[in-house]
Design a protein around this motif. Sequence first.
Motif, short mmCIF file in Angstrom:
data_model
loop_
_atom_site.label_atom_id
_atom_site.label_comp_id
_atom_site.label_asym_id
_atom_site.label_seq_id
_atom_site.Cartn_x
_atom_site.Cartn_y
_atom_site.Cartn_z
N PHE A 109 32.48 43.86 42.18
CA PHE A 109 33.03 44.77 43.19
C PHE A 109 33.47 46.08 42.54
O PHE A 109 33.89 46.11 41.38
CB PHE A 109 34.24 44.13 43.89
CG PHE A 109 33.91 42.93 44.72
CD1 PHE A 109 33.65 43.04 46.08
CD2 PHE A 109 33.85 41.67 44.14
CE1 PHE A 109 33.34 41.94 46.85
CE2 PHE A 109 33.55 40.54 44.91
CZ PHE A 109 33.29 40.67 46.26
N LYS A 182 35.65 41.23 50.27
CA LYS A 182 35.25 39.94 49.71
C LYS A 182 34.90 38.95 50.83
O LYS A 182 33.93 38.20 50.73
CB LYS A 182 36.37 39.37 48.83
CG LYS A 182 36.02 38.03 48.22
CD LYS A 182 37.13 37.48 47.35
CE LYS A 182 37.07 38.05 45.98
NZ LYS A 182 37.97 37.32 45.02
N ASN A 186 31.10 37.01 51.80
CA ASN A 186 31.09 35.59 51.48
C ASN A 186 30.10 34.83 52.36
O ASN A 186 29.49 35.37 53.27
CB ASN A 186 32.51 34.99 51.54
CG ASN A 186 33.05 34.84 52.95
OD1 ASN A 186 32.31 34.87 53.94
ND2 ASN A 186 34.36 34.67 53.08
N THR A 194 28.22 37.18 44.84
CA THR A 194 29.12 38.08 44.11
C THR A 194 29.97 37.28 43.12
O THR A 194 30.01 36.05 43.17
CB THR A 194 30.07 38.82 45.07
OG1 THR A 194 30.89 37.86 45.78
CG2 THR A 194 29.30 39.68 46.06
N ASP A 196 33.97 37.90 40.78
CA ASP A 196 35.26 38.53 41.04
C ASP A 196 35.61 39.72 40.13
O ASP A 196 36.71 40.24 40.22
CB ASP A 196 36.39 37.49 40.94
CG ASP A 196 36.34 36.49 42.07
OD1 ASP A 196 35.75 36.82 43.12
OD2 ASP A 196 36.90 35.38 41.91
#
Length: 409
Positions: A109, A182, A186, A194, A196
């Motif tokens: 991200f 996020k 998902n 993805t 973190d």
Amino acid sequence: MNRNIFLYCIALVLPVFMLSSCEKLGEKKPSSNNVYLKGYEYIRNISELEVEYNMNILTNLYPEAASIKEKATLGVNIYTITYKTSFQGKEIMASGLVSVPIGDGPFPFMSFQNGTNTLHDKAPSKDPNGELFLVLETIASTGFVIAIPDYLGFGVSDTMFHPYLDKESTVQTVMDMLNATKELVNRDNLDVNTYDDLYISGYSMGGWATLQLQKELETSASPGFNLKASACGAGPYNLLFINRYILDQVTYPMPYFVGYMLNSYKELGYITNSLSEILNGTYASLIPSLFNGVNDGAAINSQLTDNVSELFTEEYQNGFNSAPAYSSVRSALVNNSIDAWDIATPLMLFHGEGDTFVPYQVSRNMYDDMIELGVSTDKVQLSGLPGGGHQEGILPFGIASVLWFIDVK
């Protein structure tokens, strides 16, 4: 000149790409399992061909972007989102813009905090084809899910004032935007692969917001992201220093920055003084009506003055540093500034050495203070943009920060 060429080239071809890729599908209701995300809307797709076109223009203007072009191989889907956040203890809806690369991933991200804006129609979610946002959407093709919050007072919350340079609401809004992003990607919603890792970046007010966010992520319990790198450009990290700098000048070219901050702090209840105790009467009476979401910075500046002795009252100029009458102003500036700390995440401070809006010394002082606290030069770096002014530094900063992120990644 370079910026005008970029805008011209994009303006020529953007309608063609949009005709072939724009397919707005309307507001989507996300999974009921979400805590933050309340809705999202698909805006359009940036094809690999458009990515290549945009990167060709960028590298022609900024050859150093060639390394980014090599990594920009994916198409990108663009979304706007609405999400839940809080302001002064009450739940409120906010919004932002999200760019999602198309591919197998996994993707980390990135959060970009944009600079000072007064126009409702220039918020990220309202202006996804604006120059800066288009560049960022293209950068997502290198493999970042990029979130750009509108900030409160813009997008779906544009009926309220913008709490400009307010630490608490800015950090809360940006963090909740990240959590909503996020949830967007998902498996219950878009199902994008993805992980973190998080990279954060911002310029001007956005540089200030980014450093505030870094401090919050490092010093508070904020699970869910692994902060990898932070790039801050030309931020007003020490508001007390900047206020003193302005008062020491004969002229200051951006009086609307001052008015925006004072208007915000009055609305928030941080300043107990009347505006007429700080600004001379004509200007004090104008301030509340100037920040209406329709006037841009130039229009607001034209209603004020760049002459410091004409803008501020004599009492404020003489008494700001120590007079009890102005203690609430000093407290507001201190409470929303950023003290140096022993950072845990690599930080790059960028600043134009010729900046007259936010002086280079602000970043120099932050760097020096961190070094004095024992932060190593491997952890914090200061990169001066030689001769660069505030506005001229935006795209060079963006390119340099993305190059660094790609290297760290």
